[in-house]
Motif scaffolding. Structure first.
Motif, PDB file in Angstrom:
ATOM      1  N   TYR A 105      34.666 -21.635 -34.113  1.00  0.00           N
ATOM      2  CA  TYR A 105      35.416 -21.576 -35.368  1.00  0.00           C
ATOM      3  C   TYR A 105      34.497 -21.598 -36.589  1.00  0.00           C
ATOM      4  O   TYR A 105      34.983 -21.614 -37.725  1.00  0.00           O
ATOM      5  CB  TYR A 105      36.391 -22.746 -35.454  1.00  0.00           C
ATOM      6  CG  TYR A 105      37.665 -22.570 -34.668  1.00  0.00           C
ATOM      7  CD1 TYR A 105      38.534 -21.521 -34.939  1.00  0.00           C
ATOM      8  CD2 TYR A 105      38.014 -23.468 -33.667  1.00  0.00           C
ATOM      9  CE1 TYR A 105      39.714 -21.370 -34.225  1.00  0.00           C
ATOM     10  CE2 TYR A 105      39.195 -23.329 -32.949  1.00  0.00           C
ATOM     11  CZ  TYR A 105      40.042 -22.273 -33.231  1.00  0.00           C
ATOM     12  OH  TYR A 105      41.219 -22.115 -32.522  1.00  0.00           O
ATOM     13  N   GLY A 106      33.188 -21.619 -36.376  1.00  0.00           N
ATOM     14  CA  GLY A 106      32.252 -21.558 -37.494  1.00  0.00           C
ATOM     15  C   GLY A 106      31.722 -22.894 -37.967  1.00  0.00           C
ATOM     16  O   GLY A 106      31.078 -22.939 -39.029  1.00  0.00           O
ATOM     17  N   ARG A 107      31.926 -23.965 -37.229  1.00  0.00           N
ATOM     18  CA  ARG A 107      31.388 -25.266 -37.616  1.00  0.00           C
ATOM     19  C   ARG A 107      29.920 -25.340 -37.191  1.00  0.00           C
ATOM     20  O   ARG A 107      29.593 -25.563 -36.019  1.00  0.00           O
ATOM     21  CB  ARG A 107      32.190 -26.394 -36.958  1.00  0.00           C
ATOM     22  CG  ARG A 107      33.567 -26.651 -37.528  1.00  0.00           C
ATOM     23  CD  ARG A 107      33.534 -27.491 -38.786  1.00  0.00           C
ATOM     24  NE  ARG A 107      32.977 -28.806 -38.581  1.00  0.00           N
ATOM     25  CZ  ARG A 107      33.695 -29.928 -38.495  1.00  0.00           C
ATOM     26  NH1 ARG A 107      35.020 -29.881 -38.604  1.00  0.00           N
ATOM     27  NH2 ARG A 107      33.106 -31.100 -38.341  1.00  0.00           N
ATOM     28  N   ASP A 108      28.998 -25.146 -38.131  1.00  0.00           N
ATOM     29  CA  ASP A 108      27.571 -25.153 -37.814  1.00  0.00           C
ATOM     30  C   ASP A 108      27.091 -26.528 -37.352  1.00  0.00           C
ATOM     31  O   ASP A 108      26.141 -26.618 -36.570  1.00  0.00           O
ATOM     32  CB  ASP A 108      26.765 -24.716 -39.044  1.00  0.00           C
ATOM     33  CG  ASP A 108      26.921 -23.238 -39.342  1.00  0.00           C
ATOM     34  OD1 ASP A 108      27.294 -22.491 -38.417  1.00  0.00           O
ATOM     35  OD2 ASP A 108      26.675 -22.838 -40.491  1.00  0.00           O
ATOM     36  N   ASP A 109      27.737 -27.599 -37.829  1.00  0.00           N
ATOM     37  CA  ASP A 109      27.329 -28.926 -37.375  1.00  0.00           C
ATOM     38  C   ASP A 109      27.584 -29.091 -35.887  1.00  0.00           C
ATOM     39  O   ASP A 109      26.794 -29.740 -35.181  1.00  0.00           O
ATOM     40  CB  ASP A 109      28.029 -30.017 -38.176  1.00  0.00           C
ATOM     41  CG  ASP A 109      29.545 -29.854 -38.225  1.00  0.00           C
ATOM     42  OD1 ASP A 109      30.048 -28.777 -37.836  1.00  0.00           O
ATOM     43  OD2 ASP A 109      30.230 -30.806 -38.664  1.00  0.00           O
ATOM     44  N   ALA A 110      28.647 -28.493 -35.381  1.00  0.00           N
ATOM     45  CA  ALA A 110      28.920 -28.545 -33.945  1.00  0.00           C
ATOM     46  C   ALA A 110      27.876 -27.741 -33.170  1.00  0.00           C
ATOM     47  O   ALA A 110      27.404 -28.165 -32.105  1.00  0.00           O
ATOM     48  CB  ALA A 110      30.321 -28.005 -33.656  1.00  0.00           C
ATOM     49  N   LEU A 111      27.493 -26.595 -33.692  1.00  0.00           N
ATOM     50  CA  LEU A 111      26.474 -25.767 -33.036  1.00  0.00           C
ATOM     51  C   LEU A 111      25.145 -26.502 -32.963  1.00  0.00           C
ATOM     52  O   LEU A 111      24.462 -26.493 -31.925  1.00  0.00           O
ATOM     53  CB  LEU A 111      26.321 -24.459 -33.801  1.00  0.00           C
ATOM     54  CG  LEU A 111      25.386 -23.416 -33.187  1.00  0.00           C
ATOM     55  CD1 LEU A 111      25.950 -22.899 -31.881  1.00  0.00           C
ATOM     56  CD2 LEU A 111      25.166 -22.263 -34.162  1.00  0.00           C
ATOM     57  N   MET A 112      24.759 -27.178 -34.051  1.00  0.00           N
ATOM     58  CA  MET A 112      23.498 -27.915 -34.057  1.00  0.00           C
ATOM     59  C   MET A 112      23.519 -29.066 -33.054  1.00  0.00           C
ATOM     60  O   MET A 112      22.519 -29.343 -32.381  1.00  0.00           O
ATOM     61  CB  MET A 112      23.213 -28.450 -35.462  1.00  0.00           C
ATOM     62  CG  MET A 112      22.969 -27.387 -36.522  1.00  0.00           C
ATOM     63  SD  MET A 112      21.580 -26.279 -36.117  1.00  0.00           S
ATOM     64  CE  MET A 112      22.458 -24.795 -35.635  1.00  0.00           C
ATOM     65  N   LEU A 113      24.660 -29.753 -32.948  1.00  0.00           N
ATOM     66  CA  LEU A 113      24.772 -30.843 -31.975  1.00  0.00           C
ATOM     67  C   LEU A 113      24.626 -30.317 -30.551  1.00  0.00           C
ATOM     68  O   LEU A 113      23.970 -30.943 -29.706  1.00  0.00           O
ATOM     69  CB  LEU A 113      26.109 -31.559 -32.133  1.00  0.00           C
ATOM     70  CG  LEU A 113      26.215 -32.633 -33.209  1.00  0.00           C
ATOM     71  CD1 LEU A 113      27.605 -33.241 -33.213  1.00  0.00           C
ATOM     72  CD2 LEU A 113      25.169 -33.728 -32.969  1.00  0.00           C
ATOM     73  N   LEU A 114      25.243 -29.186 -30.273  1.00  0.00           N
ATOM     74  CA  LEU A 114      25.120 -28.605 -28.935  1.00  0.00           C
ATOM     75  C   LEU A 114      23.672 -28.239 -28.631  1.00  0.00           C
ATOM     76  O   LEU A 114      23.184 -28.467 -27.509  1.00  0.00           O
ATOM     77  CB  LEU A 114      26.009 -27.365 -28.820  1.00  0.00           C
ATOM     78  CG  LEU A 114      27.499 -27.605 -28.588  1.00  0.00           C
ATOM     79  CD1 LEU A 114      28.264 -26.294 -28.657  1.00  0.00           C
ATOM     80  CD2 LEU A 114      27.735 -28.264 -27.222  1.00  0.00           C
ATOM     81  N   ARG A 115      22.972 -27.670 -29.590  1.00  0.00           N
ATOM     82  CA  ARG A 115      21.569 -27.323 -29.360  1.00  0.00           C
ATOM     83  C   ARG A 115      20.731 -28.569 -29.087  1.00  0.00           C
ATOM     84  O   ARG A 115      19.909 -28.592 -28.165  1.00  0.00           O
ATOM     85  CB  ARG A 115      21.012 -26.574 -30.571  1.00  0.00           C
ATOM     86  CG  ARG A 115      21.495 -25.144 -30.707  1.00  0.00           C
ATOM     87  CD  ARG A 115      20.905 -24.512 -31.958  1.00  0.00           C
ATOM     88  NE  ARG A 115      21.351 -23.142 -32.172  1.00  0.00           N
ATOM     89  CZ  ARG A 115      21.087 -22.429 -33.254  1.00  0.00           C
ATOM     90  NH1 ARG A 115      20.380 -22.983 -34.248  1.00  0.00           N
ATOM     91  NH2 ARG A 115      21.526 -21.189 -33.372  1.00  0.00           N
ATOM     92  N   ARG A 116      20.942 -29.608 -29.885  1.00  0.00           N
ATOM     93  CA  ARG A 116      20.186 -30.857 -29.684  1.00  0.00           C
ATOM     94  C   ARG A 116      20.461 -31.448 -28.317  1.00  0.00           C
ATOM     95  O   ARG A 116      19.548 -31.904 -27.623  1.00  0.00           O
ATOM     96  CB  ARG A 116      20.560 -31.875 -30.762  1.00  0.00           C
ATOM     97  CG  ARG A 116      19.875 -31.698 -32.107  1.00  0.00           C
ATOM     98  CD  ARG A 116      20.339 -32.785 -33.066  1.00  0.00           C
ATOM     99  NE  ARG A 116      20.092 -34.114 -32.517  1.00  0.00           N
ATOM    100  CZ  ARG A 116      20.746 -35.207 -32.913  1.00  0.00           C
ATOM    101  NH1 ARG A 116      21.689 -35.130 -33.840  1.00  0.00           N
ATOM    102  NH2 ARG A 116      20.452 -36.376 -32.377  1.00  0.00           N
ATOM    103  N   TYR A 117      21.735 -31.434 -27.923  1.00  0.00           N
ATOM    104  CA  TYR A 117      22.070 -32.048 -26.642  1.00  0.00           C
ATOM    105  C   TYR A 117      21.563 -31.204 -25.475  1.00  0.00           C
ATOM    106  O   TYR A 117      21.103 -31.735 -24.462  1.00  0.00           O
ATOM    107  CB  TYR A 117      23.582 -32.247 -26.529  1.00  0.00           C
ATOM    108  CG  TYR A 117      23.946 -33.120 -25.353  1.00  0.00           C
ATOM    109  CD1 TYR A 117      23.857 -34.508 -25.448  1.00  0.00           C
ATOM    110  CD2 TYR A 117      24.354 -32.573 -24.152  1.00  0.00           C
ATOM    111  CE1 TYR A 117      24.164 -35.323 -24.355  1.00  0.00           C
ATOM    112  CE2 TYR A 117      24.669 -33.368 -23.069  1.00  0.00           C
ATOM    113  CZ  TYR A 117      24.571 -34.746 -23.180  1.00  0.00           C
ATOM    114  OH  TYR A 117      24.857 -35.546 -22.093  1.00  0.00           O
ATOM    115  N   ALA A 118      21.622 -29.892 -25.592  1.00  0.00           N
ATOM    116  CA  ALA A 118      21.085 -29.036 -24.529  1.00  0.00           C
ATOM    117  C   ALA A 118      19.590 -29.277 -24.341  1.00  0.00           C
ATOM    118  O   ALA A 118      19.056 -29.163 -23.235  1.00  0.00           O
ATOM    119  CB  ALA A 118      21.352 -27.566 -24.853  1.00  0.00           C
TER     120      ALA A 118
END
Length: 465
Positions: A105-118
């Motif tokens: 949905y375009g939430r960049d904060d969610a994308l950054m969290l996923l990258r950090r956790y991966a």
């Protein structure tokens, strides 16, 4: 894995835990801090009875969007100390799926969290799968070094890497990393090893061999039972292939228990398909009455099995429950009273979350039992299973004349796409909330195609823009 504690259905938390449409509607009307607290509790403590079949992630992600909810609680959950000692997918899977939808949905904060956790989390593979569907090539390539560093350059590490590449749900990141010169040779070897492992398993099957006879099949089933792996269902299929007319007496004797538990279960599962109208087979099932016998009976659907179900439905044991399910699925209009009685008794004795209710709810809808509507409404309100609630909604659509103006409206916000589809086909448009919700579902790229098809059948094409 913890067992979820489900709040009462009349509370905001209870509604959100169940994934009911009224949960979203109440959350949007409640004070924002209260709604966010309940939403975070649901995401951090997965409330689903069966997290592998029930949906919640899109439901919770949409509510985060509507509330403009911050992701601090999810971040603390993902990167807390528990992640160092608890590698269960169930602990973080729902939170990661919610982040995936928010990223779409375009939430960049969610994308950054996923990258950090991966890059650093215990359940990194789940996060990587979410990113594979939503991140760009550059973002995925940046994860190559931290992910591959999890696999040391040892024999064990290379074997684990080959298994990870082979079993990846989304292959896109691995394919991108294989294009990078620094990792190309290693990942190519891992991919080839994974393919070889799969081929090797296919070439070395265990189980029946040509030339086997009835006794060999029974022995194979008994060996599986000794190892803790019941094989009576596949063994019954093998028995159908190897049994000759002269073997019938031996199979009947085995079904009566002459050759042990595994052979009895195998023979019963064979006979219910080979001789479905033989009353002697049903007598053997009744005499045994245990789990394999009940499972064999559940495979039957013919007139003889239905006649016996009418006699057994009043039994208080598993065979009675199987009889009720069989009548619900295959009975006629004259069986409606029996099915309704079984539905009421099951709710009264086992509550609104009993697994036995699935077949009975479907049967009430199939037979259009109008008198079942009150108990179906009770199951709808109280069950913690969104899967069962969706089936109950379908049954209510066939039995309850108030459904279209009542529960169908809230179902437009339900967590299950099949329930939203039912609502899209039945919700009364006189309710002021329905038309705007239909338009939003039609325009939402995350919505399922079946739901959007149902929506398009209700609204003019130009109003869906």
């Amino acid at each position: 894995m913890f067992e979820p504690v489900i709040a009462p259905s009349g509370t905001l938390l209870g509604l959100l835990q169940r994934g009911r449409g009224d949960g979203t509607l109440h959350a949007l009307a409640a004070p924002r801090p209260e709604a966010l607290a309940a939403l975070n509790q649901c995401v951090l403590r997965d409330p689903r009875q069966d997290w592998q079949v029930e949906n919640r992630s899109l439901y919770y992600a949409r509510l985060y969007l509507d509330l403009d909810g911050p992701l601090g609680e999810i971040e603390a959950h993902l990167f807390g100390a528990d992640d160092l000692v608890d590698e269960e997918e169930h602990r973080t899977g729902l939170a990661l799926s919610v982040l995936g939808h928010l990223a779409s949905y375009g939430r960049d904060d969610a994308l950054m969290l996923l990258r950090r956790y991966a890059a650093s989390g215990a359940n990194w593979a789940w996060a990587l799968d979410e990113l594979a569907l939503r991140d760009d090539d550059g973002g995925l390539r940046s994860l190559a070094a931290p992910v591959l560093s999890r696999f040391p350059a040892t024999a064990e590490g290379e074997a684990r890497l080959a298994a990870a590449v082979r079993d990846a749900y989304e292959p896109r990141p691995w394919a991108l990393w294989e294009e990078l010169p620094a990792y190309a040779e290693r990942l190519r070897a891992a991919r080839q090893q994974g393919s070889f492992d799969r081929w090797q398993r296919q070439m070395t099957p265990g189980g029946p061999r040509p030339g086997w006879g009835v006794q060999a099949v029974f022995d194979w089933a008994a060996d599986g039972l000794r190892r803790g792996t019941p094989l009576h269902v596949p063994a019954a299929r093998c028995l159908a292939a190897v049994a000759a007319p002269e073997d019938r007496s031996a199979i009947l004797a085995a079904a009566a228990g002459a050759c042990g538990e595994a052979a009895r279960a195998t023979a019963l599962h064979h006979l219910v398909l080979a001789e479905p109208e033989n009353p002697a087979v049903l007598d053997l099932i009744e005499a045994a009455g245990d789990e394999p016998a009940v499972a064999a009976y559940e495979r039957m659907s013919g007139p003889a099995a239905l006649d016996r179900a009418r006699r057994w439905i009043h039994r208080p044991d598993a065979l009675g429950a199987a009889a009720a399910a069989l009548l619900a699925a295959g009975g006629g209009a004259d069986d409606a009273g029996l099915v309704l009685g079984a539905l009421r008794n099951t709710v009264r004795a086992a509550g609104p979350d009993s697994l036995r209710l699935f077949a009975l709810v479907d049967g009430a809808g199939r037979l259009s039992i109008g008198c079942a509507a009150p108990v179906l409404r009770h199951v709808y309100r109280e069950t913690a299973s969104s899967h069962l609630r969706g089936r109950t909604a379908r049954a209510l659509a066939a039995t309850d004349p108030t459904f279209a103006a009542g529960f169908a409206v809230e179902c437009l916000w339900d967590c299950e796409e099949t329930t939203r589809e039912v609502a899209a086909r039945h919700a009364e448009t006189a309710d002021a909330r329905v038309a705007p919700r239909l338009r939003r579902l039609a325009a939402d790229p995350a919505e399922e195609e079946d739901v959007q098809s149902a929506v398009r059948s209700r609204i003019a094409p130009e109003s869906a823009v």
